[in-house]
Design an enzyme around this catalytic site. Sequence first.
Site, PDB file in Angstrom:
ATOM      1  CE  LYS A 106      -4.811   0.737   0.502  1.00 37.57           C
ATOM      2  NZ  LYS A 106      -5.584  -0.070   0.099  1.00 37.57           N
TER       3      LYS A 106
HETATM    4  N1  GLU Z   1      -7.227  -0.003  -3.386  1.00 37.54           N
HETATM    5  C1  GLU Z   1      -7.814  -1.169  -3.681  1.00 37.54           C
HETATM    6  C2  GLU Z   1      -7.901  -1.770  -2.334  1.00 37.54           C
HETATM    7  O1  GLU Z   1      -7.804  -1.743  -1.359  1.00 37.54           O
HETATM    8  C3  GLU Z   1      -7.527  -1.867  -5.024  1.00 37.54           C
HETATM    9  C4  GLU Z   1      -6.014  -2.472  -4.958  1.00 37.54           C
HETATM   10  C5  GLU Z   1      -5.403  -2.898  -6.256  1.00 37.54           C
HETATM   11  O2  GLU Z   1      -6.282  -2.963  -6.945  1.00 37.54           O
HETATM   12  O3  GLU Z   1      -4.413  -3.117  -6.440  1.00 37.54           O
HETATM   13  O4  GLU Z   1      -8.338  -3.353  -2.528  1.00 37.54           O
END
Ligand code: GLU
Length: 419
Positions: A106
Amino acid sequence: MGKQDQTLQNTLHYFENARQHLALPRGVIAALQNPYREVEVSFPIVMDDNSIKIFHGYRVQHNNARGPFKGGLRFHPEVSMEKTMALAMLMTFKCSVADIPFGGAKGGITCDPKKLSISELKKITKRFTYEIAPIIGPDTDIPAPDVGTDSQVMSWIVDAYSMGGRKNEYAVVTGKPLDLYGSFVRDVATGLGCYFVIQETLEYLGSPKIFTKHSKVIVQGCGNAAIPIMKLLKKDEAKIIAVSDSQGGIFSQEGINIDSVLKTKKTAGSVTKCETGEIISNQQLLELPCDILVLAAMENQITKENADKIQAKIIFEPANAPVTPEADEILKKRGIIVVPDILASAGGVIVSYFEWVQNRQRDRWPEEKVKKRLKKQITTSCKEVLKIADDKKVDLRTAAYILGIGKVAKVMESRDIWP
Ligand code: GLU
């Protein structure tokens, strides 16, 4: 590092809870409790008024045993290293539950995108991409949109990364616009995935009483995850009685008119500007009686302060970490079922995986194919979680963690600690 964020403690608590049901080697436990890599960068940006501002950005790579690190980038005032760590850890388990070959990461920048101009946002994104370029890439770490970022931000990342490497690299991020080799369905994937999870769970629980045509639904949030869920549930003739955004909510016992609420949100900036319905706070919204409560906003929304007052029969979490462990216990004791984030919010990253596959194969799948594969993938995960919960007599969150941790641990165990 700032003060410890609650979300990290909470995620570690859920991890600890579930791992007790698994016979894990010590090395695996310690490795999963700690992210592999934490990067923090600070960089100056010349703002539109010619002043210079320093921005802080983060990328946390939690675990890549199952494949390249994967996870969104958040632009929000509350982004911190600790929060990013928690969200990275959730991604590892989410990708594992969803059975896609990615690990968890993240990132984010502490900023308020609503207060930045397009040109400032572009500069911040491109400079941040430059700073983290050495640790991201289509085979190593693939960012995507999250709160406060969208397909435009992803396009700027593709550009900055490609210019730096003197080679176009579209698969470095997912969640791109269709014209820039994005995938059909990615924009609505989190909501659509959650809708499939709602269908599967209610069918499994045999709860026609909850999910009758006129069941009452409350949705916290009015973004990319919430909107498709509301539209699909409305099609099923459920009654959406309340919805909110960061400024507050709107409530009507007879059901709110979703189309007009979405129109108002677009034109006036908030659902609270609606002319019909009663204006309520986010807190009031959570405590209204309903059948289904959908948490599609931010972390730590149901806590020990309000868990006693929740009047839903079942809660779905398309947002990350919206229920704290103390609240989870209270809800469990009160017989309220919670379908956890690492399952209910997995639709986004599943279609991100499909986008990445399409990019690597220089292919484009038709919309129907993406939808069909998303349904199959997330429904299979949902069935697995429900079965573990039944077999082990645990709640759905613990079951999802057991599934997610178990699969990562198996890979780590077979590979063994290096060297
Ligand atoms: N931000 C989204 C999540 O928390 C998608 C992450 C992604 O597609 O890599 O799942």
